[in-house]
Design an enzyme around this catalytic site. Sequence first.
Site, PDB file in Angstrom:
ATOM      1  N   CYS A   1       0.846  -1.206   0.000  1.00  0.00           N
ATOM      2  CA  CYS A   1       0.000   0.000   0.000  1.00  0.00           C
ATOM      3  C   CYS A   1       0.879   1.253   0.000  1.00  0.00           C
ATOM      4  CB  CYS A   1      -0.982  -0.016   1.161  1.00  0.00           C
ATOM      5  SG  CYS A   1      -0.301  -0.530   2.741  1.00  0.00           S
ATOM      6  N   SER A   2       1.001   1.920   1.141  1.00  0.00           N
ATOM      7  CA  SER A   2       1.758   3.180   1.137  1.00  0.00           C
ATOM      8  C   SER A   2       2.473   3.394   2.467  1.00  0.00           C
ATOM      9  CB  SER A   2       0.813   4.343   0.859  1.00  0.00           C
ATOM     10  OG  SER A   2      -0.214   4.353   1.832  1.00  0.00           O
ATOM     11  N   CYS A   3       2.881   2.321   3.146  1.00  0.00           N
ATOM     12  CA  CYS A   3       3.576   2.467   4.427  1.00  0.00           C
ATOM     13  C   CYS A   3       4.863   3.272   4.215  1.00  0.00           C
ATOM     14  CB  CYS A   3       3.898   1.098   5.018  1.00  0.00           C
ATOM     15  SG  CYS A   3       2.396   0.152   5.331  1.00  0.00           S
TER      16      CYS A   3
HETATM   17 FE    FE Z   1       1.703   0.086   3.168  1.00  0.00          FE
END
Ligand code: FE
Length: 215
Positions: free
Chosen positions: A112-114
């Site tokens: 995702c976008s961690c």
């Molecule tokens: Fe993520």
Amino acid sequence: MSETHTHEHASPAADAPLGALAKRSVALHLLLVEKGLLCAADIHAKVEWIENISPATGARVVARCWTDEAFKQRLLADANAAAAECDVKVIIPLVAVENTDRVHNLIVCTLCSCYPRFLIGEPPAWYKSLEYRSRAVSDPRGVLREFGLEVDADTEVRVYDSSADMRYVVIPRRPPGSEGLSEEELAAFVTRDSMIGVALTLSPDEAARSSSPLD
Ligand code: FE
């Protein structure tokens, strides 16, 4: 609504229709306040904290690594504890990875976008794109080339996949020609992209030409 919290802001629903996620967020907010688990001031304080973090926060930490070898070793050994020495509140386990003349590090979140927001602020849009998330792993050298960074064939490229449980930050190499400068001056060379690993730091000349080196 709890009677003890009388300074609630008007719901944005008063101004515009909300999407499903925004509705859920507002409902959760109101419920947490109603149950007494949070008050509006807590939420404001947290939002303000997040909004005040920028790459300048991480740049301070990197510049300290360049001037204080013992600090750098502590950061590499236990980034959460070392960041706290710089008054950076790290809320998720953090690992700092150091670029050297033999290793170049790159961070991504394939799922995702961690991202280490608590250290370098909000991620750029491309970091969250499916293309970056997939190609950073399958073709890291190709991705770096598209960012304008050609990594020597004899330099190993290591890709770190961030997750909800673990965040990474790159300690870029100190630019040549920066000898004798103060920590504050050095921090101006450290860009967001260099702490993600898609760029090198600015050179002293580039930093001098750039009015906003930390964007
Ligand atoms: Fe993520």
